[in-house]
Design an enzyme around this catalytic site. Structure first.
Site, short mmCIF file in Angstrom:
data_model
loop_
_atom_site.label_atom_id
_atom_site.label_comp_id
_atom_site.label_asym_id
_atom_site.label_seq_id
_atom_site.Cartn_x
_atom_site.Cartn_y
_atom_site.Cartn_z
CG HIS A 64 -33.92 15.61 -12.38
ND1 HIS A 64 -32.85 14.67 -12.40
CD2 HIS A 64 -34.97 15.14 -11.61
CE1 HIS A 64 -33.15 13.38 -11.97
NE2 HIS A 64 -34.58 13.67 -11.50
CB SER A 106 -36.87 13.84 -9.45
OG SER A 106 -36.78 12.37 -8.86
#
Length: 393
Positions: free
Chosen positions: A344, A293
């Site tokens: 993220h 991610s």
């Protein structure tokens, strides 16, 4: 004598200035198609300049248009297609024809709204055009005067030149996404699938001991000197859904980034963004973590860098989509538990800074790249240093 020819070219010019784009060049003296792109409540605008003498010719044209429209709809993959077709005819058909245009073609797949403009009802019909296309009536009616052949040729040359420039600009913008093939995007996608299978064979991708063995991010082990755990989590995934989601995201966003930056720059961006994501997770999350991610958000950050390098191309191509993806995913990260949003955000920042450091293929400003590498080193190294010392105090 040439007023309707002038209206034809002036209408194309007016709609082009409003952001509608000619679908296919070169434009003919008789028919032009424009794509609305959300500027008006139609998908396509068709302008048809031809003197129509009989009702049957109008009926035949609309029937043919319906068949063409359905082929366009199928080819473009759209469920529905709406078309506004504007007829510019010096004289109206000699027989009864009003019922043809007063009943638009409408079914579940195709909608065609015709507006017929002839000499006897120019202002009234242009009022309908203005309402349909959110235009000021004066933009259209100011041109309803007799024109010479020279004036028609002049505006025609202007319009064709503007269309040519727009087409060249679109080609330059599309070339931005043709600098590389997504070779390493597929490499990383296949690699993470292989690693997932190895995890499953070795004890399970959701088994903590197996994840630790294969290199998941574990803060205490990183503090013990296992720095490689900042890199290895990029290719590990916890559960099939996690793998599936990130693989699809990588093949979408990663492929776009690799096409924009080229393969070598993409690899650098992907890896460093993944490391930045791991560092951010190391600082702000005490839990074991793994996944691509952070690296994928790094690809989003790299594409976001395109907005600073080529704002016009970014806004006209992927700008809105990228902004929506970032906001949506970060929003989900803050509302759903067990999502490592720190990773993220770290990946997003890392991808943006690394894109600044490696630059786009056509960028030649050395000082800009040096500044980018300085930021990558200082922020990445500084964050890691702060994380280590804050957790050992």
């Amino acid at each position: 004598m040439y007023s309707f020819d002038y209206m034809y070219w002036n209408l194309i010019k007016t709609l082009s200035k409003r952001g509608l784009e000619v679908v296919k060049a070169p434009v003919s003296d008789e028919e032009t198609w424009l794509e609305a792109k959300g500027h008006v409540p139609y998908d396509l605008i068709r302008i048809y300049r031809k003197d129509i003498d009989f009702r049957q010719a109008l009926v035949f044209d609309l029937e043919s248009l319906a068949e063409r429209a359905d082929r366009i709809r199928i080819a473009s993959g759209q469920r529905k297609l709406s078309i506004l077709t504007i007829y510019l005819s010096q004289e109206a058909p000699v027989d009864e024809w009003q019922d043809v245009v007063n009943h638009p073609i409408q079914d579940k797949r195709i909608s065609i709204v015709p507006i017929f403009i002839d000499q006897s009802g120019v202002e009234e019909e242009f009022t309908k055009v203005a309402l349909a296309l959110n235009l000021k009536l004066s933009e259209l009616t100011d041109q309803i005067v007799e024109r010479s052949e020279e004036e028609v040729e002049h505006i025609k040359a202007q319009v064709l030149a503007e269309i040519k420039n727009s087409e060249e600009e679109r080609q330059r913008q599309s070339a931005i996404f043709q600098r590389g093939k997504p070779i390493f995007t597929w490499f990383f996608a296949i690699l993470q699938i292989i690693m997932f299978l190895l995890l499953e064979i070795s004890g399970g991708s959701q088994n903590i001991e197996t994840l630790i063995l294969f290199g998941a991010k574990v803060n205490t082990l990183i503090l013990d000197g296992e720095w490689w755990r900042l890199l290895t989590p990029i290719v590990l995934h916890i559960g099939f859904i996690h793998l599936l989601f990130n693989t699809f995201a990588l093949l979408s966003v990663g492929a776009a980034a690799e096409r924009v930056f080229g393969s070598f720059r993409f690899v650098v961006i992907y890896i460093l963004a993944g490391v930045f994501g791991s560092i951010a997770s190391f600082i702000f999350s005490p839990y074991l973590s793994a996944g691509a991610s952070g690296a994928i958000f790094g690809c989003l950050g790299a594409l976001l860098y395109l907005a600073f390098s080529n704002k016009q191309a970014f806004l006209k191509t992927i700008g809105t989509n990228i902004a929506v993806i970032i906001i949506l995913n970060l929003g989900l990260g803050f509302t759903i538990s067990n999502i490592d949003n720190a990773g993220h955000i770290g990946g997003l920042v890392g991808g943006f800074l690394t894109a600044l450091a490696v630059g786009l293929p056509e960028e030649k400003i050395l000082l800009k790249r040096i500044f980018g590498w300085i930021l990558v080193t200082i922020l990445g190294g500084g964050a890691l240093y702060w994380g280590v010392h804050s957790q050992t105090l």
